[in-house]
Every structure is written in structure tokens, then in C-alpha cells.
Design a protein around this motif. Structure first.
Motif, short mmCIF file in Angstrom:
data_model
loop_
_atom_site.label_atom_id
_atom_site.label_comp_id
_atom_site.label_asym_id
_atom_site.label_seq_id
_atom_site.Cartn_x
_atom_site.Cartn_y
_atom_site.Cartn_z
N SER A 184 66.42 30.79 50.88
CA SER A 184 66.71 30.66 52.13
C SER A 184 68.40 30.45 52.23
O SER A 184 68.86 29.65 51.70
CB SER A 184 66.01 29.88 52.84
OG SER A 184 66.33 29.74 54.39
N ARG A 188 64.73 20.90 54.70
CA ARG A 188 64.00 21.62 55.50
C ARG A 188 64.03 23.11 55.33
O ARG A 188 65.05 23.32 55.80
CB ARG A 188 63.97 21.09 56.92
CG ARG A 188 63.14 22.12 58.10
CD ARG A 188 63.55 21.48 59.43
NE ARG A 188 62.98 22.53 60.41
CZ ARG A 188 61.51 22.53 60.78
NH1 ARG A 188 60.92 21.45 60.52
NH2 ARG A 188 61.25 23.27 61.71
N ILE A 189 63.26 23.64 54.72
CA ILE A 189 63.31 25.23 54.22
C ILE A 189 62.18 25.66 55.06
O ILE A 189 60.99 25.63 54.49
CB ILE A 189 63.57 25.47 52.93
CG1 ILE A 189 64.57 24.63 52.04
CG2 ILE A 189 63.37 26.81 52.77
CD1 ILE A 189 64.70 24.94 50.91
N TRP A 190 62.34 26.37 56.16
CA TRP A 190 61.42 26.60 57.29
C TRP A 190 61.82 27.90 57.86
O TRP A 190 62.81 27.61 58.90
CB TRP A 190 60.97 25.49 58.01
CG TRP A 190 59.67 25.62 58.69
CD1 TRP A 190 59.43 25.72 60.08
CD2 TRP A 190 58.37 25.57 58.26
NE1 TRP A 190 58.26 25.84 60.43
CE2 TRP A 190 57.48 25.62 59.39
CE3 TRP A 190 57.69 25.04 56.94
CZ2 TRP A 190 56.33 25.51 59.25
CZ3 TRP A 190 56.35 24.91 56.90
CH2 TRP A 190 55.58 25.21 57.82
N TYR A 204 61.09 17.40 57.41
CA TYR A 204 61.48 17.65 56.28
C TYR A 204 60.38 18.17 55.40
O TYR A 204 59.20 17.25 55.34
CB TYR A 204 62.46 17.00 55.55
CG TYR A 204 63.77 16.85 56.55
CD1 TYR A 204 63.73 16.20 57.65
CD2 TYR A 204 64.79 17.74 56.10
CE1 TYR A 204 65.15 16.17 58.33
CE2 TYR A 204 65.98 17.53 56.49
CZ TYR A 204 66.07 16.97 57.85
OH TYR A 204 67.29 17.06 58.68
N TYR A 261 68.94 26.54 56.34
CA TYR A 261 68.26 25.26 56.04
C TYR A 261 68.64 24.07 56.27
O TYR A 261 70.13 24.01 56.64
CB TYR A 261 67.47 25.16 54.65
CG TYR A 261 68.85 25.19 53.51
CD1 TYR A 261 69.11 26.46 53.01
CD2 TYR A 261 69.44 24.14 53.11
CE1 TYR A 261 70.05 26.41 52.00
CE2 TYR A 261 70.54 24.33 52.17
CZ TYR A 261 70.65 25.52 51.75
OH TYR A 261 71.93 25.43 50.93
N TYR A 285 64.68 27.69 45.83
CA TYR A 285 64.82 28.37 47.11
C TYR A 285 65.87 29.65 47.23
O TYR A 285 66.80 29.50 46.51
CB TYR A 285 64.87 27.41 48.40
CG TYR A 285 66.27 26.94 48.24
CD1 TYR A 285 66.40 25.83 47.32
CD2 TYR A 285 67.46 27.24 48.98
CE1 TYR A 285 67.69 24.91 47.17
CE2 TYR A 285 68.70 26.73 48.78
CZ TYR A 285 68.86 25.59 47.87
OH TYR A 285 69.92 25.02 47.85
#
Length: 130
Positions: free
Chosen positions: A29, A99-101, A117, A32, A27
Motif C-alpha cells: 500500500s 495502519r494499513i487499511w 493500528y 498508510y 505490504y
């Protein structure tokens, strides 16, 4: 593809300590949530402790406050859960979750909700004997 790999579980006598690690990859991001859930046999999965990288805040379940500490090594993409003064009731399978959103932030209740998550590790067993 985001991957979370836990390590560090094991067996310890009550009062002892263990350190769990979660190696994350895949990832980019910067904002998160990441943390730990646990699930004992016959019980629901419960949130233990989390970090919000955006707010730079940590959150803990009441049952572990003062005993467990979450820390993050950003350079190594590693999340650590230091568990001290362990009790038999801490016995469970521990799961790293992320939780990468790209959506809004979570409420505190939401942070402790497993359905929030979208990435999970395979789990590592922690057993505390009395």
C-alpha cells in the motif's frame, strides 16, 4: 504478512539522544499511517509521533514536539524516530505501529489512538536516567 521490527533502544542520561528504527516489510500500500507509541509501567499507551504517507504530514504529541523527529526512508521501508534532549519521563517501551487499511483517513485524534493500528512491532526499551 506485514512485519515491523524495531531497533535502537537503550539507556541514556537526561539530555542525551537516541534513534529508534522500524523496519517494515510485507505490504504494498502507498497510503498508510505509521508511527510510534510508548508505554511506561503503570501508564496507558500513548502516541508519540506519526507519519501520514497520503498527506505527507507528520504529527507529534505535545510532550515531544521540538525534541523528537520522525522520518521515513521509503526505499528502505524504514521509519526512524530521532529523540533529542531526552528526559527521564521519556522512559518507556516504544512500539512501532502501522495502519494499513483501505478505508477513510483518520482524524488527528484518531492518528493518536492505538486501536486504529492493525500492525505492531515487538517494542524496544528506552531508559533515560536523571
Amino acid at each position: 504478512q506485514v512485519q515491523l521490527v524495531e531497533s535502537g533502544g537503550g539507556s541514556v542520561a537526561a539530555g542525551g539522544s537516541l534513534r529508534l528504527s522500524c523496519q517494515a516489510s510485507g505490504y504494498t500500500s502507498k497510503r498508510y499511517y505509521m508511527g510510534w507509541f510508548r508505554q511506561a509501567p503503570g501508564k496507558e499507551r500513548e502516541g508519540v509521533g506519526f507519519i501520514d504517507t497520503g498527506a505527507r504530514s507528520t504529527y507529534y504529541a505535545d510532550s515531544v514536539k521540538g525534541r523528537f523527529t520522525i522520518s521515513q526512508d521509503v526505499a528502505k521501508n524504514t521509519l526512524t524516530l530521532q529523540m533529542n534532549s531526552l528526559k527521564p519521563e521519556d522512559t518507556a517501551m516504544y512500539y512501532c505501529a502501522a495502519r494499513i487499511w483501505p478505508g477513510p483517513g483518520l482524524s488527528i485524534a484518531g492518528i493518536f489512538t492505538f486501536s486504529a493500528y492493525n500492525y505492531w512491532g515487538q517494542g524496544t526499551q528506552v531508559t533515560v536516567s536523571s
